[in-house]
Write a protein that holds these residues in place. Sequence first.
Motif, short mmCIF file in Angstrom:
data_model
loop_
_atom_site.label_atom_id
_atom_site.label_comp_id
_atom_site.label_asym_id
_atom_site.label_seq_id
_atom_site.Cartn_x
_atom_site.Cartn_y
_atom_site.Cartn_z
N GLN A 93 0.82 -1.19 0.00
CA GLN A 93 0.00 0.00 0.00
C GLN A 93 0.86 1.25 0.00
O GLN A 93 1.98 1.24 0.48
N VAL A 94 0.30 2.32 -0.57
CA VAL A 94 0.99 3.60 -0.61
C VAL A 94 0.18 4.60 0.19
O VAL A 94 -1.04 4.70 0.03
N ARG A 95 0.87 5.33 1.06
CA ARG A 95 0.21 6.35 1.87
C ARG A 95 0.79 7.70 1.52
O ARG A 95 2.01 7.85 1.40
N LEU A 96 -0.10 8.69 1.35
CA LEU A 96 0.32 10.06 1.03
C LEU A 96 -0.15 10.99 2.13
O LEU A 96 -1.32 10.94 2.52
N VAL A 97 0.73 11.83 2.60
CA VAL A 97 0.39 12.79 3.64
C VAL A 97 0.76 14.18 3.16
O VAL A 97 1.94 14.48 2.92
N GLU A 98 -0.26 15.02 3.00
CA GLU A 98 -0.05 16.40 2.56
C GLU A 98 0.08 17.32 3.77
O GLU A 98 -0.49 17.05 4.84
N SER A 99 0.77 18.42 3.57
CA SER A 99 0.88 19.43 4.62
C SER A 99 1.16 20.78 3.95
O SER A 99 1.52 20.84 2.78
N GLY A 100 0.99 21.83 4.73
CA GLY A 100 1.32 23.16 4.26
C GLY A 100 0.14 24.06 3.97
O GLY A 100 0.31 25.27 3.75
N GLY A 101 -1.06 23.50 3.96
CA GLY A 101 -2.22 24.34 3.72
C GLY A 101 -2.44 25.32 4.87
O GLY A 101 -2.12 25.02 6.01
N ASP A 102 -3.01 26.47 4.52
CA ASP A 102 -3.19 27.50 5.54
C ASP A 102 -4.11 28.60 5.02
O ASP A 102 -4.54 28.55 3.86
N LEU A 103 -4.38 29.56 5.88
CA LEU A 103 -5.10 30.78 5.51
C LEU A 103 -4.06 31.83 5.14
O LEU A 103 -3.13 32.08 5.93
N VAL A 104 -4.20 32.43 3.98
CA VAL A 104 -3.22 33.40 3.51
C VAL A 104 -3.94 34.55 2.82
O VAL A 104 -5.02 34.37 2.27
N GLN A 105 -3.33 35.72 2.87
CA GLN A 105 -3.91 36.88 2.21
C GLN A 105 -3.62 36.86 0.72
O GLN A 105 -2.62 36.26 0.29
N PRO A 106 -4.43 37.54 -0.07
CA PRO A 106 -4.14 37.63 -1.51
C PRO A 106 -2.75 38.20 -1.74
O PRO A 106 -2.32 39.13 -1.04
N THR A 137 -9.40 22.77 -1.60
CA THR A 137 -8.66 21.68 -0.98
C THR A 137 -7.70 21.12 -2.03
O THR A 137 -8.13 20.80 -3.14
N TYR A 138 -6.45 21.02 -1.67
CA TYR A 138 -5.41 20.55 -2.59
C TYR A 138 -5.05 19.11 -2.26
O TYR A 138 -4.78 18.78 -1.11
N TYR A 139 -5.05 18.30 -3.32
CA TYR A 139 -4.76 16.88 -3.18
C TYR A 139 -3.53 16.51 -4.00
O TYR A 139 -3.40 16.95 -5.15
N CYS A 140 -2.67 15.73 -3.43
CA CYS A 140 -1.57 15.21 -4.24
C CYS A 140 -1.95 13.81 -4.72
O CYS A 140 -2.76 13.12 -4.10
N ASP A 141 -1.36 13.43 -5.82
CA ASP A 141 -1.56 12.08 -6.33
C ASP A 141 -0.26 11.58 -6.95
O ASP A 141 0.53 12.38 -7.46
N VAL A 142 -0.06 10.30 -6.85
CA VAL A 142 1.14 9.69 -7.42
C VAL A 142 0.74 8.44 -8.18
O VAL A 142 -0.27 7.81 -7.89
N ILE A 143 1.56 8.10 -9.15
CA ILE A 143 1.37 6.88 -9.90
C ILE A 143 2.51 5.94 -9.56
O ILE A 143 3.69 6.27 -9.76
N VAL A 144 2.13 4.78 -9.03
CA VAL A 144 3.10 3.76 -8.66
C VAL A 144 2.66 2.46 -9.32
O VAL A 144 1.55 1.99 -9.06
N THR A 169 1.61 1.81 -12.23
CA THR A 169 0.40 2.10 -13.02
C THR A 169 -0.84 2.35 -12.17
O THR A 169 -1.91 2.58 -12.71
N ARG A 170 -0.72 2.32 -10.86
CA ARG A 170 -1.85 2.60 -9.98
C ARG A 170 -1.76 4.03 -9.48
O ARG A 170 -0.67 4.54 -9.18
N ASN A 171 -2.92 4.68 -9.36
CA ASN A 171 -3.01 6.06 -8.92
C ASN A 171 -3.43 6.10 -7.45
O ASN A 171 -4.42 5.46 -7.07
N TYR A 172 -2.68 6.83 -6.65
CA TYR A 172 -2.97 6.97 -5.22
C TYR A 172 -3.19 8.44 -4.90
O TYR A 172 -2.51 9.31 -5.46
N TRP A 173 -4.11 8.70 -3.96
CA TRP A 173 -4.46 10.06 -3.59
C TRP A 173 -4.24 10.30 -2.10
O TRP A 173 -4.44 9.40 -1.27
N GLY A 174 -3.88 11.55 -1.79
CA GLY A 174 -3.81 11.96 -0.41
C GLY A 174 -5.18 12.41 0.08
O GLY A 174 -6.15 12.44 -0.68
N GLN A 175 -5.23 12.80 1.36
CA GLN A 175 -6.50 13.21 1.97
C GLN A 175 -6.81 14.68 1.74
O GLN A 175 -7.94 15.10 1.98
N GLY A 176 -5.84 15.44 1.31
CA GLY A 176 -6.08 16.84 1.01
C GLY A 176 -5.61 17.79 2.10
O GLY A 176 -5.57 17.42 3.28
#
Length: 115
Positions: free
Chosen positions: A1-14, A92-99, A101-108
Amino acid sequence: QVRLVESGGDLVQPGGSLRLSCAASGSIFRIDTMGWHRQAPGKARELVATITRGGSTTYADSVKGRFTISRDNAEKTVYLQMNSLQFEDTATYYCDVIVATRNYWGQGTQVTVSS
């Protein structure tokens, strides 16, 4: 199994900047294409950027010149540097990877651009 963990999202001004990270772990011999997608409330998920193992990149027209995707193959991590953020980048930003030939997604991770 492949696990993806995203980070870095936040509230930011224009006009501000954020850097998103997505780290992959698990049974991974080799990661092919890595990418970022986003989904705003009430809208379909859309492709933001992709990067191949060799470093070739593609971007949505709406983020060209403002966002930069990069990856660290040794660390199995993909990054998204986002500059000159606009209200329309809120999503919400999601990362995805191909391993193998299978596509895996993070939680956002949530990015909110607001004054």
